[in-house]
Each structure stands twice: as structure tokens, then as C-alpha cells.
Write an enzyme that holds these catalytic residues in place. Sequence first.
Site, PDB file in Angstrom:
ATOM      1  N   LYS A 219      -9.895  10.697  17.848  1.00 16.22           N
ATOM      2  CA  LYS A 219     -10.828   9.607  17.565  1.00 16.22           C
ATOM      3  C   LYS A 219     -10.277   8.614  18.598  1.00 16.22           C
ATOM      4  O   LYS A 219      -9.511   8.624  19.199  1.00 16.22           O
ATOM      5  CB  LYS A 219     -10.666   9.162  16.156  1.00 16.22           C
ATOM      6  CG  LYS A 219      -8.934   8.841  15.881  1.00 16.22           C
ATOM      7  CD  LYS A 219      -8.555   7.143  16.158  1.00 16.22           C
ATOM      8  CE  LYS A 219      -7.233   6.921  15.985  1.00 16.22           C
ATOM      9  NZ  LYS A 219      -6.548   5.910  16.591  1.00 16.22           N
TER      10      LYS A 219
ATOM     11  N   ASP B  88      -4.247   7.208   9.227  1.00 15.91           N
ATOM     12  CA  ASP B  88      -5.395   7.626   9.821  1.00 15.91           C
ATOM     13  C   ASP B  88      -5.875   8.978   9.159  1.00 15.91           C
ATOM     14  O   ASP B  88      -7.169   9.377   9.566  1.00 15.91           O
ATOM     15  CB  ASP B  88      -5.343   7.792  11.259  1.00 15.91           C
ATOM     16  CG  ASP B  88      -5.172   6.488  12.107  1.00 15.91           C
ATOM     17  OD1 ASP B  88      -5.323   5.404  11.640  1.00 15.91           O
ATOM     18  OD2 ASP B  88      -4.623   6.789  13.292  1.00 15.91           O
TER      19      ASP B  88
HETATM   20  O1  C5P Z   1       0.877   5.477   8.672  1.00 17.67           O
HETATM   21  P1  C5P Z   1       1.243   5.814   9.958  1.00 17.67           P
HETATM   22  O2  C5P Z   1       2.360   6.901   9.904  1.00 17.67           O
HETATM   23  O3  C5P Z   1       0.159   6.540  11.008  1.00 17.67           O
HETATM   24  O4  C5P Z   1       1.668   4.660  10.781  1.00 17.67           O
HETATM   25  C1  C5P Z   1       2.502   4.528  11.723  1.00 17.67           C
HETATM   26  C2  C5P Z   1       3.305   3.236  11.889  1.00 17.67           C
HETATM   27  O5  C5P Z   1       2.316   2.083  12.275  1.00 17.67           O
HETATM   28  C3  C5P Z   1       3.768   2.534  10.300  1.00 17.67           C
HETATM   29  O6  C5P Z   1       5.165   2.970  10.171  1.00 17.67           O
HETATM   30  C4  C5P Z   1       3.519   1.030  10.855  1.00 17.67           C
HETATM   31  O7  C5P Z   1       4.836   0.494  11.639  1.00 17.67           O
HETATM   32  C5  C5P Z   1       2.345   1.099  11.743  1.00 17.67           C
HETATM   33  N1  C5P Z   1       1.280   0.575  11.039  1.00 17.67           N
HETATM   34  C6  C5P Z   1       0.935  -0.625  10.469  1.00 17.67           C
HETATM   35  N2  C5P Z   1      -0.211  -0.983   9.850  1.00 17.67           N
HETATM   36  C7  C5P Z   1      -1.090   0.092   9.729  1.00 17.67           C
HETATM   37  C8  C5P Z   1      -1.115   1.445  10.400  1.00 17.67           C
HETATM   38  C9  C5P Z   1       0.158   1.653  10.664  1.00 17.67           C
HETATM   39  O8  C5P Z   1       1.842  -1.401  10.760  1.00 17.67           O
HETATM   40  N3  C5P Z   1      -2.306  -0.229   9.151  1.00 17.67           N
END
Ligand code: C5P
Length: 353
Positions: A34, A177
Site C-alpha cells: 500500500k 495496518d
Molecule cells: O501497530 P504497528 O506495529 O504497525 O505500529 C508500529 C509503531 O508505530 C507503534 O509502536 C507506534 O510507535 C507507531 N504508531 C503510532 N501511531 C499509529 C500507528 C503506529 O504511533 N497510529
Amino acid sequence: MAGRGGATGGYTDGHRHTRAGESSAVLTERAPAKVNLFLAVGSRRSDGYHDLLTLFETVPLYDEVRVTIRPGAGPGWVFRASATAPSIAPRLTLPTGLDNLAGRAAERFVAAMLETASFSGPPATIEVSITKRIPVAAGLGGGSSDAAAVFRALQGYYGNPLGKEALAGVAAGLGADVAFFLHTGRAVGRSRGEKIEPVPAGPPLPLVLGLPAFALRTPDVYRRLDLLRPTGPGAGLPGWERPERDLAVLLRSLSSGRLSGVAAQLRNDLQEAALSLRPELAEALKALRRSGCLAALVSGSGPSIFGLAPTLEQARETARVVSGRLPAGLGGELEFVPLLSRPDPLAALGELH
Ligand code: C5P
């Protein structure tokens, strides 16, 4: 014998099973990447995440995810995962087993299935092996898409034991995501990005993707954004008060196919933070614009970038010439790929079978 595996375009090379969960199968799913056409980032929340308003767009760059299920092969449930590196890749060790998001997806799926369904089959060894084409830690959602592909394969194999909501909950628990990749196409994401609202597909977009040979860790980019932002009482977030309105304008341009309007509304609040960590990317964005793109942006937390071209022909031409316009040092670090974003690639895949 080949038959349809998951609900969305996978295929099976295995024994046909009579009862869900009792015979071995090898299921193969394609996991698309994406880009974010719009990414407004709100404040940091108490759970460490940031509130988002984003528009995801699927692009036809795929990992291949193979899920092998062998019921009764181990002492209990066993989960394995491995991945081969994409052709353009940072020097990162690809995580295996439960360190790999796709391995964790299998484990969480089974845990949810055992909790919510009257599953009575034997435990299985579930092995996920991924042929990566999507660069890792690149802002293209590859790991999340692989995890969603595992869900599709297991839903197909076990006869849809999880309802839509239960599956969305398991997906959201894995990463912000992952829920999007259960839908793909074009979709708005809210909250952490996991609350998904699909958007009717307008015409596809001619894009030039810049795939990086280096990585940026998403948490580092969000942390840098927090540092760059004004702090203190009354320090508002620039632009956060009206992102819904701006997104609505973008959606109207997308549905009418007015690319100049689309170009004017592309937005990524993480871009400044990504550029401050990898300043040379700013030159790459300029090179895309100078080589015929209407706009160029970092995708998600980067470091991959994309340019919006007026036509697919122009996207091909840009991809051909842009490397020659990069500053020395960035040359071998980015690979440019022209493509048409395909808002519903999985549905399109289904037509092939
Ligand atoms: O959920 P995911 O593992 O993809 O997110 C990785 C990191 O990105 C999270 O631990 C956070 O630090 C940051 N993040 C965030 N806000 C979001 C998505 C991701 O701060 N909406």
C-alpha cells in the site's frame, strides 16, 4: 489439484479436505503493498499510538505467502515462519517464527478460533513461508499485508471460523495496518489506522514507486515527529483541525479522476520526520517532480516514496530517467517502478481463477 483457497483469490495445491482442519494443504496468497495518499497524524495517545486519518491505496507489488498446514504432525499446535529477502533490501535480518508478524498472525488466528468456534479437529503444524518482493521497514505495509494473507488462507482452510468483527479485532491486535489488508482496495483508516471504511474505487492512479535499499523504523519516525512538533499549552497541531474536510476534497478528486486535484491534496504528516532522519530523500522527491510527476510524497513512515504521474506512459518515462537525476550516493539506494494503483487487486485476482 488446484482450487480456490481463501475467500479472496488464493489457491490450493493440496489434498481436498472433507472436514475443515483434517487434511494437509498448501495455500498460496498474494499480499499486496500500500501507499498512503493522505496521512494526517494527531496527538500521541496514552497507549503510545497516534490518532490518524489516512487514505490507503493498494498497489500491485506483491509478496507471495505460502501457508502449509499439517494436522496432527506435531505434539500440539506448532507455528513456523520464514521469509526470503526482496531484491532491493536493507541489511536487516528477516524475522522468523513468532518474531515474524505472519507467524504471529497464524498463532493469534488459531487462539481466536479455539476460543470462539466449536473447532474439534486435531492441532496442526502451520508453516508460513514468504517470498518477499515488498521492501521491509519501508512504509509499504509489507509485513502487515503478509499477516492479513495468513488470515485469508486460514479462514479459507478452516471454513471461516471467525466472523468479520472477530477477525478485524485479531488483525487490529497485531498492528495498526493489518485490518486494512483484509479489505485492500482504497480505504479510509481512523483511530490508530485500524478502523477501516472502504471507499468506492475511482480510476486507478499512475504512480512511480521509489523502493529503498535502506530502512526506517516506524516508531523512530513517530518519535521524531513528536520531537519536531510544538509543545506546551495551546500549541495546536498544524492542520489537524480540518483533515476530514481536506480528505473529502481529495476523495472527490479521486472519484472524478482529476489528477491535478489529487496532486494538490496528497498529504503525509510523517514526511518531515522521515526527511529529517534521511535528508537525502528530499532530493529524491524533487527529482520525481522534475521528471514529470505532478506531486511526490513519502509513503507512510517511509523511506519508500511515490510520485503521481499524469499518465502511465509518463510514469514509465519518469521511472526510466529519474535515477540519473539523483544526487550521487542515492543512485543505487532507490529502485523506481512505474505502475497503476489497482484499487481492488484481490477481486481482480479472483477473476483469474
Ligand atoms: O501497530 P504497528 O506495529 O504497525 O505500529 C508500529 C509503531 O508505530 C507503534 O509502536 C507506534 O510507535 C507507531 N504508531 C503510532 N501511531 C499509529 C500507528 C503506529 O504511533 N497510529
